[in-house]
Design an enzyme around this catalytic site. Sequence first.
Site, PDB file in Angstrom:
ATOM      1  N   LYS A 298      52.171 -64.934   7.882  1.00 43.94           N
ATOM      2  CA  LYS A 298      53.543 -64.497   8.109  1.00 43.94           C
ATOM      3  C   LYS A 298      54.146 -65.205   9.322  1.00 43.94           C
ATOM      4  CE  LYS A 298      55.517 -61.816   6.070  1.00 43.94           C
ATOM      5  NZ  LYS A 298      56.395 -62.006   4.871  1.00 43.94           N
TER       6      LYS A 298
ATOM      7  N   THR B  33      56.738 -59.243   9.771  1.00 48.91           N
ATOM      8  CA  THR B  33      55.978 -58.036  10.106  1.00 48.91           C
ATOM      9  C   THR B  33      55.748 -57.938  11.602  1.00 48.91           C
ATOM     10  OG1 THR B  33      53.807 -56.967   9.863  1.00 48.91           O
ATOM     11  CG2 THR B  33      53.872 -59.349   9.640  1.00 48.91           C
ATOM     12  N   ASP B  34      55.559 -56.705  12.085  1.00 50.39           N
ATOM     13  CA  ASP B  34      55.227 -56.516  13.500  1.00 50.39           C
ATOM     14  C   ASP B  34      53.862 -57.105  13.852  1.00 50.39           C
ATOM     15  OD1 ASP B  34      53.654 -54.703  12.139  1.00 50.39           O
ATOM     16  OD2 ASP B  34      54.237 -52.954  13.330  1.00 50.39           O
ATOM     17  N   GLU B  35      53.033 -57.341  12.843  1.00 55.26           N
ATOM     18  CA  GLU B  35      51.674 -57.825  13.112  1.00 55.26           C
ATOM     19  C   GLU B  35      51.641 -59.248  13.651  1.00 55.26           C
ATOM     20  OE1 GLU B  35      48.456 -56.873  10.531  1.00 55.26           O
ATOM     21  OE2 GLU B  35      49.576 -55.294   9.501  1.00 55.26           O
TER      22      GLU B  35
ATOM     23  N   THR C 174      51.768 -75.364 -11.322  1.00 51.79           N
ATOM     24  CA  THR C 174      53.102 -74.783 -11.120  1.00 51.79           C
ATOM     25  C   THR C 174      54.115 -75.297 -12.123  1.00 51.79           C
ATOM     26  OG1 THR C 174      53.755 -76.500  -9.545  1.00 51.79           O
ATOM     27  CG2 THR C 174      52.675 -74.540  -8.652  1.00 51.79           C
TER      28      THR C 174
ATOM     29  N   ALA D 114      61.284 -57.788  -5.372  1.00 53.62           N
ATOM     30  CA  ALA D 114      61.959 -56.487  -5.370  1.00 53.62           C
ATOM     31  C   ALA D 114      61.350 -55.478  -6.328  1.00 53.62           C
ATOM     32  CB  ALA D 114      63.444 -56.652  -5.678  1.00 53.62           C
ATOM     33  N   ALA D 115      60.309 -55.857  -7.070  1.00 51.43           N
ATOM     34  CA  ALA D 115      59.577 -54.846  -7.832  1.00 51.43           C
ATOM     35  C   ALA D 115      58.478 -54.225  -6.977  1.00 51.43           C
ATOM     36  CB  ALA D 115      58.975 -55.450  -9.104  1.00 51.43           C
TER      37      ALA D 115
ATOM     38  N   ALA E 197      61.159 -53.658  -0.927  1.00 53.72           N
ATOM     39  CA  ALA E 197      62.292 -54.370  -1.512  1.00 53.72           C
ATOM     40  C   ALA E 197      62.943 -53.593  -2.644  1.00 53.72           C
ATOM     41  CB  ALA E 197      61.847 -55.746  -2.006  1.00 53.72           C
TER      42      ALA E 197
ATOM     43  N   ILE F  97      54.142 -77.212 -18.523  1.00 54.18           N
ATOM     44  CA  ILE F  97      53.027 -77.526 -19.423  1.00 54.18           C
ATOM     45  C   ILE F  97      51.705 -77.090 -18.820  1.00 54.18           C
ATOM     46  CG2 ILE F  97      51.734 -79.446 -20.436  1.00 54.18           C
ATOM     47  CD1 ILE F  97      54.366 -80.825 -21.022  1.00 54.18           C
TER      48      ILE F  97
ATOM     49  N   TYR G 112      46.435 -62.416   7.204  1.00 52.06           N
ATOM     50  CA  TYR G 112      47.745 -61.991   6.710  1.00 52.06           C
ATOM     51  C   TYR G 112      48.833 -62.268   7.743  1.00 52.06           C
ATOM     52  CZ  TYR G 112      51.639 -58.692   6.420  1.00 52.06           C
ATOM     53  OH  TYR G 112      52.887 -58.129   6.447  1.00 52.06           O
TER      54      TYR G 112
END
Length: 675
Positions: A164, A133-135, A396, A15-16, A20, A399, A160
């Site tokens: 999606k 997306t429409d793509e 991920t 949302a940044a 969004a 540590i 891309y």
Amino acid sequence: MATAYKPKNILITGAAGFIASHVCNRLIRNYPEYKIVVLDKLDYCSNLKNLHPSKSSSNFKFIKGDIGSADLVNFILLTESIDTIMHFAAQTHVDNSFGNSFAFTENNIYGTHVLLEACKVTGQIKRFIHISTDEVYGETDEDAVVGNHEASQLLPTNPYSATKAGAEMLVMAYGRSYGLPVITTRGNNVYGPNQFPEKMIPKFILLAMKGKPLPIHGDGSNVRSYLYCEDVAEAFEVILHKGEVGHVYNIGTKKERRVVDVAKEICQLFSLNPDTQIKFVKNRPFNDQRYFLDDQKLKNLGWSERTSWEEGLRKTMDWYVKNPEWWGDVSGALLPHPKILMVPGIERKFDGTDTGAPAFSLSASDSRESHMVVPPRKKNPSTQKPSLKFLIYGKTGWIGGLLGKICEKQGIPYEYGRGRLQERSQLLADIQSVKPTHVFNAAGVTGRPNVDWCESHKPETIRTNVVGTLTLADVCRDHNLLMINYATGCIFEYDAAHPSRSGIGFKEEDTPNFTGSFYSKTKAMVEELLKEYDNVCTLRVRMPISSDLSNPRNFITKISRYDKVVDIPNSMTILDELLPISVEMAKRNLRGLWNFTNPGVVSHNEILEMYKKYIDPSFKWTNFTLEEQAKVIVAPRSNNEMDASKLKKEFPELLPIKESLIKYVFEPNKKAFSG
């Protein structure tokens, strides 16, 4: 607006970013009774200034973090009582996907998978709205008079849109297999204020403001449909409240424009001559000719486009003219074919300032770059081979992410391993590609959100903690590589020879005596087997603590949020002090088994007394007994004192646990909180 569905606590990912942020600000503005939690890792195309209208609202909360971090996502869903997810976070720029497609797979597919799995595990989500997306439809025939409807075949044509579409398949599968209440949206191009200028309209506006040529891919005949951002935000508001679970909704417009015509209109707004200002450049590897959507299904819910193209373009132009420095230096984004636009490590603050790679600190966010190399500082790096290069597994994890930050601070080249620990061929490929001098294993299953998870996921725990660790050790031995292995000291419990508060700790050579949890069983098992490998340095970490009191894995963070705590002295590991020591141990090529804790013990109450003294004078807590604790946990917990004299002898500067807590955790946070 009639509301068939009324959420309480909404998590909005990404949302940044552009779209969004408009959705978030709209919901904050229109629904003060909703709690909105934002999760965003602040990638190059995100900006906290986009959320300025919301930041002072009492129902708004921002968390910096990556959707790929399963522990973080699970923690947020549980602690914030999330019932609704609006999943916007994604890599979206097609040009970048041609040059760095793996990042799109990681963010768009893996990140979505992590969210879906968290929803399945927590079992509390009532709406999961996935933004696509429409793509994904691929290009529409030039002479088509009816647009793609929601049941049309998906035929993506670039990396891309392929990622999606892949994410959509996962969403659909989790809806059907596990009954998750999913809704998917597919939208046309969106434009308006706050958009990062890698996209065509803001790019052309900024270039026109500077009197520079507007680069058009190919001949500019490609056709696109454009929706103004506020209209799109309203569409998501409608779908949130009125969308039906299991359905897909196109967000589109029938008003289409050729790319070259958009460029001409922007030239006219700035009184520029299109004939001299427009520059035709090399086309993309594949550039869809047209995207055309049938949006009747959404209109049936009561939504309609409000902003005309002319009005929206004028508003957008006015905003960029007034805010030319909103994004800082975007020269890389204004290139005809941008690839890498920002330096990893740049963070955007609420005041809009950019900060470079920060000094070492323990952050809640994971370092997610899959190929991050920091070159050594030498006069001729191209001709001199670096003396150190680390290969780190567990990117991920807590540590693993912190190790990357230490390497950056010390100028040590490093890369994160891509292979799965139990797949020998993948580990071999990593070593052949990276050519490391040392390997660090910070990967492992500790449980989601805690070790109780391991009790019901025993094969998965064995696969990572035992098979994976042994496979990595064996591959490293074959290549004469030292492996630093982060293990656990939670394999002992107080006994007659080591009573509580006696000062007698378990030594490295003592046999583990705690089998209360399956997690501890696997760690003790693999530790014993690793003794046969003379290329391994095993570090027994216990109840890790860092100066980042917002991290859900931090022992202090955990107990400060519990309703009740036991009060038992334990050995613990202050990561701010000890993780740099582990890097030094690699440099010294130390091997064998090490109790990796600060000397001495500290009890829960002693820690919380410090917390009250340095952080929150009004903090209160309640104790309960081990017997009472046993009623609310699945697996018993280990309590013990580790003898750290071996580590202290090698590193005489190592502080006792209570002194280290004050120096590395509470004093820095006292300054931060008082500030």
